[in-house]
Scaffold this motif. Sequence first.
Motif, PDB file in Angstrom:
ATOM      1  N   TYR A  26       0.841  -1.196   0.000  1.00  0.00           N
ATOM      2  CA  TYR A  26       0.000   0.000   0.000  1.00  0.00           C
ATOM      3  C   TYR A  26       0.878   1.248   0.000  1.00  0.00           C
ATOM      4  CZ  TYR A  26      -4.454  -2.356   1.006  1.00  0.00           C
ATOM      5  OH  TYR A  26      -5.590  -3.115   0.925  1.00  0.00           O
ATOM      6  N   VAL A  27       0.446   2.242  -0.776  1.00  0.00           N
ATOM      7  CA  VAL A  27       1.089   3.553  -0.756  1.00  0.00           C
ATOM      8  C   VAL A  27       0.008   4.593  -0.445  1.00  0.00           C
ATOM      9  CG1 VAL A  27       2.311   5.305  -2.103  1.00  0.00           C
ATOM     10  CG2 VAL A  27       2.865   2.878  -2.409  1.00  0.00           C
ATOM     11  N   ARG A  28       0.234   5.385   0.597  1.00  0.00           N
ATOM     12  CA  ARG A  28      -0.744   6.406   0.981  1.00  0.00           C
ATOM     13  C   ARG A  28      -0.219   7.783   0.595  1.00  0.00           C
ATOM     14  NH1 ARG A  28      -3.963   6.452   6.663  1.00  0.00           N
ATOM     15  NH2 ARG A  28      -4.425   4.380   5.805  1.00  0.00           N
ATOM     16  N   LEU A  29      -1.084   8.573  -0.022  1.00  0.00           N
ATOM     17  CA  LEU A  29      -0.700   9.897  -0.505  1.00  0.00           C
ATOM     18  C   LEU A  29      -1.709  10.930  -0.018  1.00  0.00           C
ATOM     19  CD1 LEU A  29       0.006   8.854  -4.211  1.00  0.00           C
ATOM     20  CD2 LEU A  29       1.726   9.201  -2.424  1.00  0.00           C
ATOM     21  N   GLN A  30      -1.213  12.001   0.561  1.00  0.00           N
ATOM     22  CA  GLN A  30      -2.103  13.080   1.004  1.00  0.00           C
ATOM     23  C   GLN A  30      -2.241  14.100  -0.113  1.00  0.00           C
ATOM     24  OE1 GLN A  30      -1.348  14.603   4.855  1.00  0.00           O
ATOM     25  NE2 GLN A  30      -3.095  15.985   4.830  1.00  0.00           N
ATOM     26  N   LEU A  31      -3.472  14.392  -0.470  1.00  0.00           N
ATOM     27  CA  LEU A  31      -3.721  15.321  -1.564  1.00  0.00           C
ATOM     28  C   LEU A  31      -3.367  16.746  -1.151  1.00  0.00           C
ATOM     29  CD1 LEU A  31      -7.183  13.848  -2.609  1.00  0.00           C
ATOM     30  CD2 LEU A  31      -5.005  13.517  -3.792  1.00  0.00           C
ATOM     31  N   ILE A  32      -2.869  17.512  -2.090  1.00  0.00           N
ATOM     32  CA  ILE A  32      -2.537  18.909  -1.800  1.00  0.00           C
ATOM     33  C   ILE A  32      -3.814  19.687  -1.498  1.00  0.00           C
ATOM     34  CG2 ILE A  32      -1.544  21.020  -2.755  1.00  0.00           C
ATOM     35  CD1 ILE A  32       0.273  19.188  -4.459  1.00  0.00           C
ATOM     36  N   ASP A  33      -4.824  19.487  -2.324  1.00  0.00           N
ATOM     37  CA  ASP A  33      -6.147  20.060  -2.090  1.00  0.00           C
ATOM     38  C   ASP A  33      -7.156  18.919  -2.046  1.00  0.00           C
ATOM     39  OD1 ASP A  33      -5.356  22.854  -2.207  1.00  0.00           O
ATOM     40  OD2 ASP A  33      -5.062  22.518  -4.357  1.00  0.00           O
ATOM     41  N   PRO A  34      -8.072  18.912  -1.082  1.00  0.00           N
ATOM     42  CA  PRO A  34      -9.080  17.846  -1.036  1.00  0.00           C
ATOM     43  C   PRO A  34      -9.901  17.812  -2.328  1.00  0.00           C
ATOM     44  CG  PRO A  34      -9.087  19.124   0.996  1.00  0.00           C
ATOM     45  CD  PRO A  34      -8.215  19.868   0.028  1.00  0.00           C
ATOM     46  N   ILE A  35     -10.325  16.630  -2.709  1.00  0.00           N
ATOM     47  CA  ILE A  35     -11.216  16.492  -3.862  1.00  0.00           C
ATOM     48  C   ILE A  35     -12.651  16.376  -3.365  1.00  0.00           C
ATOM     49  CG2 ILE A  35      -9.503  15.449  -5.376  1.00  0.00           C
ATOM     50  CD1 ILE A  35     -10.750  12.720  -4.697  1.00  0.00           C
ATOM     51  N   VAL A  36     -13.583  16.864  -4.163  1.00  0.00           N
ATOM     52  CA  VAL A  36     -14.996  16.824  -3.798  1.00  0.00           C
ATOM     53  C   VAL A  36     -15.751  15.988  -4.835  1.00  0.00           C
ATOM     54  CG1 VAL A  36     -17.092  18.170  -3.419  1.00  0.00           C
ATOM     55  CG2 VAL A  36     -14.867  19.073  -2.673  1.00  0.00           C
ATOM     56  N   VAL A  37     -16.397  14.941  -4.377  1.00  0.00           N
ATOM     57  CA  VAL A  37     -17.230  14.099  -5.239  1.00  0.00           C
ATOM     58  C   VAL A  37     -18.671  14.540  -5.056  1.00  0.00           C
ATOM     59  CG1 VAL A  37     -17.976  11.751  -5.769  1.00  0.00           C
ATOM     60  CG2 VAL A  37     -15.634  12.171  -4.985  1.00  0.00           C
ATOM     61  N   ASP A  38     -19.289  14.953  -6.159  1.00  0.00           N
ATOM     62  CA  ASP A  38     -20.668  15.454  -6.079  1.00  0.00           C
ATOM     63  C   ASP A  38     -21.463  14.877  -7.250  1.00  0.00           C
ATOM     64  OD1 ASP A  38     -22.858  16.801  -5.220  1.00  0.00           O
ATOM     65  OD2 ASP A  38     -21.871  18.771  -5.125  1.00  0.00           O
ATOM     66  N   PHE A  39     -22.787  15.133  -7.244  1.00  0.00           N
ATOM     67  CA  PHE A  39     -23.641  14.618  -8.313  1.00  0.00           C
ATOM     68  C   PHE A  39     -23.119  15.031  -9.688  1.00  0.00           C
ATOM     69  CE2 PHE A  39     -26.856  15.215  -4.835  1.00  0.00           C
ATOM     70  CZ  PHE A  39     -27.052  13.871  -4.586  1.00  0.00           C
ATOM     71  N   ASP A  40     -22.757  16.284  -9.784  1.00  0.00           N
ATOM     72  CA  ASP A  40     -22.376  16.839 -11.077  1.00  0.00           C
ATOM     73  C   ASP A  40     -20.888  17.177 -11.151  1.00  0.00           C
ATOM     74  OD1 ASP A  40     -22.434  18.818  -9.245  1.00  0.00           O
ATOM     75  OD2 ASP A  40     -23.647  20.223 -10.408  1.00  0.00           O
ATOM     76  N   LYS A  41     -20.096  16.575 -10.293  1.00  0.00           N
ATOM     77  CA  LYS A  41     -18.672  16.893 -10.272  1.00  0.00           C
ATOM     78  C   LYS A  41     -17.865  15.611 -10.162  1.00  0.00           C
ATOM     79  CE  LYS A  41     -17.586  20.540  -8.038  1.00  0.00           C
ATOM     80  NZ  LYS A  41     -17.351  21.489  -6.922  1.00  0.00           N
ATOM     81  N   THR A  42     -17.062  15.327 -11.193  1.00  0.00           N
ATOM     82  CA  THR A  42     -16.189  14.145 -11.200  1.00  0.00           C
ATOM     83  C   THR A  42     -14.748  14.631 -11.114  1.00  0.00           C
ATOM     84  OG1 THR A  42     -17.748  12.876 -12.547  1.00  0.00           O
ATOM     85  CG2 THR A  42     -15.469  12.109 -12.493  1.00  0.00           C
ATOM     86  N   PRO A  43     -14.165  14.618  -9.928  1.00  0.00           N
ATOM     87  CA  PRO A  43     -12.786  15.109  -9.811  1.00  0.00           C
ATOM     88  C   PRO A  43     -11.793  14.133 -10.444  1.00  0.00           C
ATOM     89  CG  PRO A  43     -13.514  14.178  -7.740  1.00  0.00           C
ATOM     90  CD  PRO A  43     -14.710  14.161  -8.647  1.00  0.00           C
ATOM     91  N   THR A  44     -10.665  14.668 -10.848  1.00  0.00           N
ATOM     92  CA  THR A  44      -9.593  13.843 -11.399  1.00  0.00           C
ATOM     93  C   THR A  44      -8.443  13.777 -10.398  1.00  0.00           C
ATOM     94  OG1 THR A  44     -10.144  14.409 -13.688  1.00  0.00           O
ATOM     95  CG2 THR A  44      -7.916  13.605 -13.265  1.00  0.00           C
ATOM     96  N   VAL A  45      -8.026  12.573 -10.102  1.00  0.00           N
ATOM     97  CA  VAL A  45      -6.843  12.363  -9.262  1.00  0.00           C
ATOM     98  C   VAL A  45      -5.715  11.915 -10.176  1.00  0.00           C
ATOM     99  CG1 VAL A  45      -5.817  11.029  -7.399  1.00  0.00           C
ATOM    100  CG2 VAL A  45      -8.208  11.755  -7.246  1.00  0.00           C
ATOM    101  N   GLU A  46      -4.641  12.686 -10.147  1.00  0.00           N
ATOM    102  CA  GLU A  46      -3.528  12.402 -11.041  1.00  0.00           C
ATOM    103  C   GLU A  46      -2.349  11.884 -10.210  1.00  0.00           C
ATOM    104  OE1 GLU A  46      -1.394  14.730 -14.771  1.00  0.00           O
ATOM    105  OE2 GLU A  46      -3.239  15.498 -13.878  1.00  0.00           O
ATOM    106  N   VAL A  47      -1.815  10.743 -10.605  1.00  0.00           N
ATOM    107  CA  VAL A  47      -0.652  10.190  -9.903  1.00  0.00           C
ATOM    108  C   VAL A  47       0.445   9.875 -10.916  1.00  0.00           C
ATOM    109  CG1 VAL A  47      -1.986   9.237  -7.983  1.00  0.00           C
ATOM    110  CG2 VAL A  47      -1.584   7.842 -10.001  1.00  0.00           C
ATOM    111  N   ASP A  48       1.674   9.943 -10.440  1.00  0.00           N
ATOM    112  CA  ASP A  48       2.828   9.604 -11.269  1.00  0.00           C
ATOM    113  C   ASP A  48       3.359   8.241 -10.856  1.00  0.00           C
ATOM    114  OD1 ASP A  48       2.599  12.054 -12.472  1.00  0.00           O
ATOM    115  OD2 ASP A  48       4.281  12.969 -11.373  1.00  0.00           O
ATOM    116  N   LEU A  49       3.650   7.428 -11.826  1.00  0.00           N
ATOM    117  CA  LEU A  49       4.268   6.132 -11.572  1.00  0.00           C
ATOM    118  C   LEU A  49       5.701   6.225 -12.123  1.00  0.00           C
ATOM    119  CD1 LEU A  49       2.364   2.804 -11.954  1.00  0.00           C
ATOM    120  CD2 LEU A  49       4.836   2.949 -12.018  1.00  0.00           C
TER     121      LEU A  49
END
Length: 242
Positions: A177-200
């Motif tokens: 497991y790798v845990r990452l703290q987001l710089i800004d929280p993401i908000v999941v809503d009815f009309d909002k699909t946030p994008t989480v971008e990670v580098d491998l």
Amino acid sequence: MQIRLNSIFAIALIWLLISSCDSSHLDSTGKIRWKVNLKNQGNEFYLDSLYANEIGQKYLVDVFKVYLSNFKLFGSMTNEHTMNEYKLLSAADSTSLIFETPRIPLGSYHTIEIAIGVDSAANHSTAHVGDLSPTNDMAWNWNTGYKFVKLEGYFLPEGGGEKPLIYHIGEDRNFTYVRLQLIDPIVVDFDKTPTVEVDLNIDQLFYNPYIVDFTKVNESMVGPYSDSIAMNFKNGFLTLGL
């Protein structure tokens, strides 16, 4: 007669209001889009390009695949949400690097957790959920057990020529497991699909803390050497995208 017409009108209005609601509003969930960037030394990674590891050994990769799974979200109001997803990413297939996870409880999330590999339950199951199909050339055999990371290519030893690089890393003990703290929280809503971008970061597979010397072991599929490479999963292999 007037009362009956009013009743029919009221029923029709209620039906219209209900039917006009988005179905996602009724189940109180949304989704997240994930974008994975393959990187090498901070730049975009390309198959069959010449790179050098930390001790200056030159190499090329022509196959790179990795399983990411057990995505978790941590939020201040919704505590913890786990997504039992198994995603196979391939450097040869850019479409595999962008995907969505549905049925996320609405809310704000500040931390993500992603596993590298396949958990023991799925690793020994014949259910083959998600991308766990033996046809993806990541199973050790036709039934169960998966390679978590598959890297193949070759390196250029001093003195000329080339030698193969084959690293297949799996087994339950290397599930990480790798845990990452987001710089800004993401908000999941009815009309909002946030994008989480990670580098491998593929170069990180070869050091930190374990330095991989291609001249000592250039082929490893199971055993102590693969276990040593898996130690590097924890340290910079997967990071937040910028």
